[in-house]
Design a protein around this motif. Structure first.
Motif, PDB file in Angstrom:
ATOM      1  N   ASP A 132       0.812  -1.216   0.000  1.00  0.00           N
ATOM      2  CA  ASP A 132       0.000   0.000   0.000  1.00  0.00           C
ATOM      3  C   ASP A 132       0.846   1.267   0.000  1.00  0.00           C
ATOM      4  N   GLY A 133       2.159   1.126   0.225  1.00  0.00           N
ATOM      5  CA  GLY A 133       3.091   2.218  -0.001  1.00  0.00           C
ATOM      6  C   GLY A 133       3.093   3.322   1.029  1.00  0.00           C
ATOM      7  N   SER A 134       3.740   4.429   0.627  1.00  0.00           N
ATOM      8  CA  SER A 134       3.815   5.615   1.479  1.00  0.00           C
ATOM      9  C   SER A 134       3.493   6.845   0.645  1.00  0.00           C
ATOM     10  N   SER A 135       2.992   7.863   1.307  1.00  0.00           N
ATOM     11  CA  SER A 135       2.498   9.044   0.595  1.00  0.00           C
ATOM     12  C   SER A 135       3.635   9.882   0.046  1.00  0.00           C
ATOM     13  N   THR A 136       3.299  10.694  -0.950  1.00  0.00           N
ATOM     14  CA  THR A 136       4.288  11.604  -1.514  1.00  0.00           C
ATOM     15  C   THR A 136       4.741  12.642  -0.505  1.00  0.00           C
ATOM     16  N   GLY A 137       3.968  12.838   0.561  1.00  0.00           N
ATOM     17  CA  GLY A 137       4.367  13.778   1.607  1.00  0.00           C
ATOM     18  C   GLY A 137       5.642  13.381   2.304  1.00  0.00           C
ATOM     19  N   ASN A 138       6.044  12.108   2.171  1.00  0.00           N
ATOM     20  CA  ASN A 138       7.275  11.648   2.800  1.00  0.00           C
ATOM     21  C   ASN A 138       8.504  11.940   1.952  1.00  0.00           C
ATOM     22  N   SER A 139       8.304  12.317   0.707  1.00  0.00           N
ATOM     23  CA  SER A 139       9.427  12.489  -0.214  1.00  0.00           C
ATOM     24  C   SER A 139       9.932  13.925  -0.175  1.00  0.00           C
ATOM     25  N   ASN A 140      11.254  14.085  -0.312  1.00  0.00           N
ATOM     26  CA  ASN A 140      11.827  15.419  -0.445  1.00  0.00           C
ATOM     27  C   ASN A 140      12.936  15.374  -1.486  1.00  0.00           C
ATOM     28  N   TYR A 193       8.867  -9.157  -4.859  1.00  0.00           N
ATOM     29  CA  TYR A 193       8.353  -8.212  -5.851  1.00  0.00           C
ATOM     30  C   TYR A 193       8.459  -6.805  -5.311  1.00  0.00           C
ATOM     31  N   ALA A 194       8.984  -5.886  -6.123  1.00  0.00           N
ATOM     32  CA  ALA A 194       9.043  -4.480  -5.747  1.00  0.00           C
ATOM     33  C   ALA A 194       8.630  -3.638  -6.938  1.00  0.00           C
ATOM     34  N   ALA A 195       7.826  -2.612  -6.692  1.00  0.00           N
ATOM     35  CA  ALA A 195       7.312  -1.808  -7.791  1.00  0.00           C
ATOM     36  C   ALA A 195       7.140  -0.353  -7.387  1.00  0.00           C
ATOM     37  N   ASN A 196       7.466   0.546  -8.326  1.00  0.00           N
ATOM     38  CA  ASN A 196       7.155   1.969  -8.203  1.00  0.00           C
ATOM     39  C   ASN A 196       7.664   2.587  -6.908  1.00  0.00           C
ATOM     40  N   CYS A 197       8.924   2.293  -6.572  1.00  0.00           N
ATOM     41  CA  CYS A 197       9.562   2.907  -5.407  1.00  0.00           C
ATOM     42  C   CYS A 197      10.617   3.913  -5.871  1.00  0.00           C
ATOM     43  N   TYR A 198      10.949   4.850  -5.001  1.00  0.00           N
ATOM     44  CA  TYR A 198      11.910   5.891  -5.344  1.00  0.00           C
ATOM     45  C   TYR A 198      13.320   5.475  -4.918  1.00  0.00           C
ATOM     46  N   VAL A 199      14.314   6.087  -5.493  1.00  0.00           N
ATOM     47  CA  VAL A 199      15.742   5.854  -5.311  1.00  0.00           C
ATOM     48  C   VAL A 199      16.135   4.503  -5.887  1.00  0.00           C
ATOM     49  N   SER A 200      15.721   3.396  -5.246  1.00  0.00           N
ATOM     50  CA  SER A 200      15.969   2.076  -5.832  1.00  0.00           C
ATOM     51  C   SER A 200      15.007   1.067  -5.229  1.00  0.00           C
ATOM     52  N   TYR A 217       9.245  -3.709 -11.063  1.00  0.00           N
ATOM     53  CA  TYR A 217       8.381  -3.088 -12.068  1.00  0.00           C
ATOM     54  C   TYR A 217       8.211  -1.609 -11.763  1.00  0.00           C
ATOM     55  N   VAL A 218       8.393  -0.787 -12.796  1.00  0.00           N
ATOM     56  CA  VAL A 218       8.091   0.642 -12.699  1.00  0.00           C
ATOM     57  C   VAL A 218       7.079   0.969 -13.782  1.00  0.00           C
ATOM     58  N   ASP A 219       5.947   1.507 -13.377  1.00  0.00           N
ATOM     59  CA  ASP A 219       4.893   1.865 -14.303  1.00  0.00           C
ATOM     60  C   ASP A 219       5.328   3.048 -15.159  1.00  0.00           C
ATOM     61  N   SER A 220       4.793   3.122 -16.356  1.00  0.00           N
ATOM     62  CA  SER A 220       5.196   4.196 -17.266  1.00  0.00           C
ATOM     63  C   SER A 220       4.594   5.547 -16.905  1.00  0.00           C
ATOM     64  N   SER A 221       3.589   5.560 -16.038  1.00  0.00           N
ATOM     65  CA  SER A 221       2.924   6.842 -15.773  1.00  0.00           C
ATOM     66  C   SER A 221       2.565   7.072 -14.310  1.00  0.00           C
ATOM     67  N   GLU A 222       2.747   6.079 -13.457  1.00  0.00           N
ATOM     68  CA  GLU A 222       2.339   6.213 -12.067  1.00  0.00           C
ATOM     69  C   GLU A 222       3.471   5.843 -11.124  1.00  0.00           C
ATOM     70  N   GLY A 223       3.396   6.368  -9.899  1.00  0.00           N
ATOM     71  CA  GLY A 223       4.313   5.949  -8.847  1.00  0.00           C
ATOM     72  C   GLY A 223       5.687   6.577  -8.953  1.00  0.00           C
ATOM     73  N   TYR A 224       6.588   6.120  -8.079  1.00  0.00           N
ATOM     74  CA  TYR A 224       7.960   6.592  -8.056  1.00  0.00           C
ATOM     75  C   TYR A 224       8.777   5.831  -9.102  1.00  0.00           C
ATOM     76  N   VAL A 225       9.916   6.408  -9.491  1.00  0.00           N
ATOM     77  CA  VAL A 225      10.663   5.830 -10.613  1.00  0.00           C
ATOM     78  C   VAL A 225      12.133   5.633 -10.241  1.00  0.00           C
ATOM     79  N   GLY A 226      12.369   4.896  -9.166  1.00  0.00           N
ATOM     80  CA  GLY A 226      13.731   4.621  -8.734  1.00  0.00           C
ATOM     81  C   GLY A 226      14.409   3.545  -9.575  1.00  0.00           C
ATOM     82  N   ARG A 227      15.703   3.378  -9.363  1.00  0.00           N
ATOM     83  CA  ARG A 227      16.477   2.356 -10.058  1.00  0.00           C
ATOM     84  C   ARG A 227      15.911   0.961  -9.777  1.00  0.00           C
ATOM     85  N   GLY A 228      16.205   0.030 -10.675  1.00  0.00           N
ATOM     86  CA  GLY A 228      15.751  -1.344 -10.460  1.00  0.00           C
ATOM     87  C   GLY A 228      16.570  -2.031  -9.395  1.00  0.00           C
ATOM     88  N   ILE A 229      17.773  -2.482  -9.752  1.00  0.00           N
ATOM     89  CA  ILE A 229      18.702  -3.090  -8.800  1.00  0.00           C
ATOM     90  C   ILE A 229      19.959  -2.231  -8.773  1.00  0.00           C
TER      91      ILE A 229
END
Length: 316
Positions: A132-140, A193-200, A217-229
């Motif tokens: 269920d992730g974490s909100s964008t309010g946590n990102s800086n 499985y890890a998807a749509n997280c920031y940094v990595s 997995y990183v979606d093409s239009s949603e979520g965070y776009v961190g490195r894979g491995i």
């Protein structure tokens, strides 16, 4: 199969040198803030029984797991808007069948799990849902958002991660590179499985650490776009039977950071050739047998797809 040429050494996602030092800055701040709420194994403020698991309401507390202890069959209610920290820093501990229900909107920027096996033993994390992730309010801008799992630098033993589902976290999904700067312990991420997280998504550093039978997995239009491995020094980090689908949003595999080289060995895997591979500071990504560029992301068998499934152990 075709192998994509490497990209330049310019990072495509901002980050800082948090791999060194004794602790993760935000994690320590979190512990200080909730020191008066710290509880022992199994206790966590508001707890209720429901079926085969306990429901624990997040209230800013810290749960500590000791040597040889098992913490299992818990559903963590994040709809309170508060944070919770689970720490296991001793040896031969087990975290099993844990589901987090609701997005972490606390904006504390902590590590949900702060773990290490600091006595040279083997510890286990299995069947955990953090989808269920974490909100964008946590990102800086520095990337210090909510981290799912942070492995402390003093980790000297081995941790097995298996059947873990982490999605939409504002910082790393499994931040396991810090032991490369001190303890030298190993980490094996398997069937996760890890998807749509920031940094990595999966971040490792030490000889003998590996990612197997897993998917990013990183979606093409949603979520965070961190490195894979992302592999840090000293390495070598192994990747086997993995699917890394980035939709061109960031590098699929990154080797090296902060001017320090490392090595990654990849076999029986597919990665996104639009995202490609990045080798920094003289690092080397070795592509072995059956490495292709047509990834098909998947949730491995046994990975929980809901908080309730994880907490009840239903996916085991």
């Amino acid at each position: 199969m075709a192998q994509n040429p490497r990209t330049s050494e310019t990072d495509s996602t901002p980050t800082t040198g948090r791999n060194s030092g004794l602790t993760r800055r935000n994690y320590v701040r979190s512990l200080a803030a909730v020191a008066t709420a710290t509880t022992a194994l199994g206790g966590a403020g508001a707890v209720s029984a429901q079926g085969d698991y306990e429901v624990i309401k997040a209230q800013g507390q810290t749960i500590t797991i000791g040597a040889g202890e098992t913490w299992e069959n818990k559903l963590i209610d994040m709809t309170t808007g508060k944070d919770i920290v689970i720490t296991a820093r001793d040896t031969d501990w087990t975290i099993r069948n844990i589901g987090f229900k609701g997005e972490n909107t606390s904006a504390t920027g902590t590590a949900t799990f702060g773990v290490a096996d600091a006595s040279g033993g083997t510890s286990t994390v299995e069947n955990v849902y953090l989808g269920d992730g974490s909100s964008t309010g946590n990102s800086n801008p520095n990337g210090h958002g909510q981290t799912a799992f942070w492995v402390a630098p003093d980790h000297s033993g081995h941790i097995d991660f298996k059947n873990v589902n982490i999605q939409n976290f504002a910082d790393n999904a499994i931040y396991g590179s810090a032991p490369g700067s001190k303890g030298g312990g190993t980490i094996h991420i398997d069937s996760s499985y890890a998807a749509n997280c920031y940094v990595s998504h999966f971040r490792l550093a030490t000889e003998g650490s590996k990612v197997t039978n897993s998917s990013v997995y990183v979606d093409s239009s949603e979520g965070y776009v961190g490195r894979g491995i992302w592999a840090w020094a000293p390495g070598t980090v192994e990747v086997s039977n993995c699917q890394i689908a980035m939709n061109g949003q960031n590098n699929a595999i990154v080797a090296g950071a902060n001017g320090n080289p490392t090595e990654v060995v990849v076999e029986e895997s597919d990665y996104d050739d639009k995202a490609g591979i990045a080798e920094h500071a003289g690092s080397n990504v070795k592509l072995g047998e059956n490495v292709g560029t047509d990834p098909e992301p998947f949730i491995p068998d046994g990975v929980p797809t809901s908080p309730e499934e994880a907490a009840s152990g239903g996916s085991n």
